[in-house]
Design a protein around this motif. Structure first.
Motif, PDB file in Angstrom:
ATOM      1  N   GLY B 139      14.264 -36.274  10.367  1.00  0.00           N
ATOM      2  CA  GLY B 139      12.919 -35.874   9.972  1.00  0.00           C
ATOM      3  C   GLY B 139      12.071 -37.102   9.737  1.00  0.00           C
ATOM      4  O   GLY B 139      12.267 -38.129  10.384  1.00  0.00           O
ATOM      5  N   LEU B 140      11.142 -37.001   8.821  1.00  0.00           N
ATOM      6  CA  LEU B 140      10.262 -38.124   8.529  1.00  0.00           C
ATOM      7  C   LEU B 140      10.344 -38.495   7.058  1.00  0.00           C
ATOM      8  O   LEU B 140      10.276 -37.636   6.188  1.00  0.00           O
ATOM      9  CB  LEU B 140       8.813 -37.777   8.875  1.00  0.00           C
ATOM     10  CG  LEU B 140       8.467 -37.614  10.360  1.00  0.00           C
ATOM     11  CD1 LEU B 140       7.006 -37.223  10.519  1.00  0.00           C
ATOM     12  CD2 LEU B 140       8.755 -38.892  11.134  1.00  0.00           C
ATOM     13  N   CYS B 141      10.479 -39.801   6.810  1.00  0.00           N
ATOM     14  CA  CYS B 141      10.392 -40.252   5.424  1.00  0.00           C
ATOM     15  C   CYS B 141       8.915 -40.262   5.033  1.00  0.00           C
ATOM     16  O   CYS B 141       8.040 -40.232   5.894  1.00  0.00           O
ATOM     17  CB  CYS B 141      11.007 -41.638   5.273  1.00  0.00           C
ATOM     18  SG  CYS B 141      10.074 -42.966   6.050  1.00  0.00           S
ATOM     19  N   ASP B 142       8.654 -40.306   3.737  1.00  0.00           N
ATOM     20  CA  ASP B 142       7.271 -40.213   3.279  1.00  0.00           C
ATOM     21  C   ASP B 142       6.385 -41.316   3.859  1.00  0.00           C
ATOM     22  O   ASP B 142       5.234 -41.066   4.224  1.00  0.00           O
ATOM     23  CB  ASP B 142       7.216 -40.238   1.748  1.00  0.00           C
ATOM     24  CG  ASP B 142       7.434 -38.843   1.176  1.00  0.00           C
ATOM     25  OD1 ASP B 142       7.619 -37.907   1.983  1.00  0.00           O
ATOM     26  OD2 ASP B 142       7.412 -38.689  -0.060  1.00  0.00           O
ATOM     27  N   ASP B 143       6.937 -42.522   3.955  1.00  0.00           N
ATOM     28  CA  ASP B 143       6.154 -43.627   4.512  1.00  0.00           C
ATOM     29  C   ASP B 143       5.658 -43.285   5.916  1.00  0.00           C
ATOM     30  O   ASP B 143       4.482 -43.437   6.226  1.00  0.00           O
ATOM     31  CB  ASP B 143       6.997 -44.908   4.584  1.00  0.00           C
ATOM     32  CG  ASP B 143       7.254 -45.481   3.195  1.00  0.00           C
ATOM     33  OD1 ASP B 143       6.616 -44.996   2.231  1.00  0.00           O
ATOM     34  OD2 ASP B 143       8.087 -46.395   3.075  1.00  0.00           O
ATOM     35  N   CYS B 144       6.566 -42.820   6.762  1.00  0.00           N
ATOM     36  CA  CYS B 144       6.204 -42.537   8.147  1.00  0.00           C
ATOM     37  C   CYS B 144       5.362 -41.266   8.255  1.00  0.00           C
ATOM     38  O   CYS B 144       4.506 -41.150   9.130  1.00  0.00           O
ATOM     39  CB  CYS B 144       7.454 -42.424   9.009  1.00  0.00           C
ATOM     40  SG  CYS B 144       8.272 -44.022   9.228  1.00  0.00           S
ATOM     41  N   ALA B 145       5.621 -40.310   7.382  1.00  0.00           N
ATOM     42  CA  ALA B 145       4.861 -39.065   7.428  1.00  0.00           C
ATOM     43  C   ALA B 145       3.388 -39.320   7.120  1.00  0.00           C
ATOM     44  O   ALA B 145       2.504 -38.720   7.737  1.00  0.00           O
ATOM     45  CB  ALA B 145       5.435 -38.051   6.432  1.00  0.00           C
ATOM     46  N   SER B 146       3.123 -40.225   6.199  1.00  0.00           N
ATOM     47  CA  SER B 146       1.732 -40.471   5.813  1.00  0.00           C
ATOM     48  C   SER B 146       1.015 -41.361   6.821  1.00  0.00           C
ATOM     49  O   SER B 146      -0.198 -41.297   6.956  1.00  0.00           O
ATOM     50  CB  SER B 146       1.671 -41.103   4.426  1.00  0.00           C
ATOM     51  OG  SER B 146       2.374 -42.322   4.404  1.00  0.00           O
TER      52      SER B 146
END
Lengths: 148, 148
Positions: B139-146
């Motif tokens: 999935g996506l970690c928060d850093d990459c998601a934002s």
DNA sequence: TTTCTTGCAAACGATTTGCACTTTG
DNA sequence: CAAAGTGCAAATCGTTTGCAAGAAA
């Protein structure tokens, strides 16, 4: 049960929608690679898809195959995994497989296990947004167990 | 809770036993690599271990590191995994981790989940003898998601 | 006509291999 | 000593990249 042609159309539409939303181009190569990926279904390696296209006389460069498979992952159509070997494998995203991997010969058997998948994906992971999952059980297949 | 020195000794003994049973040689390199693997614990890549040895002035060739890590897998001391990157990772065999893998930046977070491991390993798989398991949620970690 | 895609070939990077030299048993 | 193990460098192999030429929009 969804019939194969309909499923393929659904995925083509999903790709079209994705390309439109990102202002990317609808090239014949992208649809050809999608078609072949669906046809191969289950798991396949990059070279298997590349060769399958070559065999039917449809030539695309390896670079394009790599690019497009990554694109199809971005589009949520495929998932990418790497198991024992250093070779990426792709599978249709809706699959919910458990992989039995022989650590001797590298053979992979797939087992359907939707409950495992949903258990992994419905969990709360602070700071992380899950998209898809993969589980592997490593061990020995009977062939390798008897020959060692 | 097992203290670290004792745990290391247990694993050294396990290696010694394994080497004896196979009539293989007890070389200093093998024990040095085992020690460093235990010290790094959790997950580590081949180069991380190689560099850690270099830094402390202990030189072994990469070939030996590769050979020995494979040996330690054979001995049941380490497990080998490959996640998103094309780089093998090793972990101590008794670990029971679930891996949260960001498909953008490749960062891996480990979560302990013994019940998942036991569920996977106690199942009956006809024609297959399970040894260890690994589960990954992509999935996506928060850093990459934002940042996307 | 502008920009995205493709194809090709060269570059990369992790891992493996071949072989002469050491070391263990 | 004989066989196994090590170090080094070259070879492999999947994948990535740079760039010129081709095709969507």
């Amino acid at each position: 049960m969804i019939s194969r042609p309909t499923e393929l159309n659904l995925l083509r539409n999903q790709l079209t929608e994705f390309l439109r939303s990102r202002h990317l181009r609808k090239t014949p190569e992208r649809y050809a690679i999608l078609d072949k990926a669906v046809y191969l279904s289950a798991h396949f390696e990059v070279d298997k898809l590349y060769n399958a296209l070559e065999e039917e006389g449809y030539h695309v460069s390896r670079a394009t195959v790599y690019n497009t498979l990554e694109l199809l992952c971005e589009a949520g159509i495929l998932n990418r995994h790497i198991f024992a070997t250093n070779q990426a494998r792709y599978e249709l995203a809706r699959g919910s497989h458990l992989h039995l991997i022989c650590r001797k010969c590298g053979k992979i058997r797939e087992i359907d296990d939707p409950s495992l998948t949903s258990r992994l994906l419905t969990e709360e992971y602070p700071g992380f947004t899950p998209e898809y999952s993969s589980s592997s059980v490593y061990g020995l297949c009977d062939d390798c167990a008897s020959s060692s």
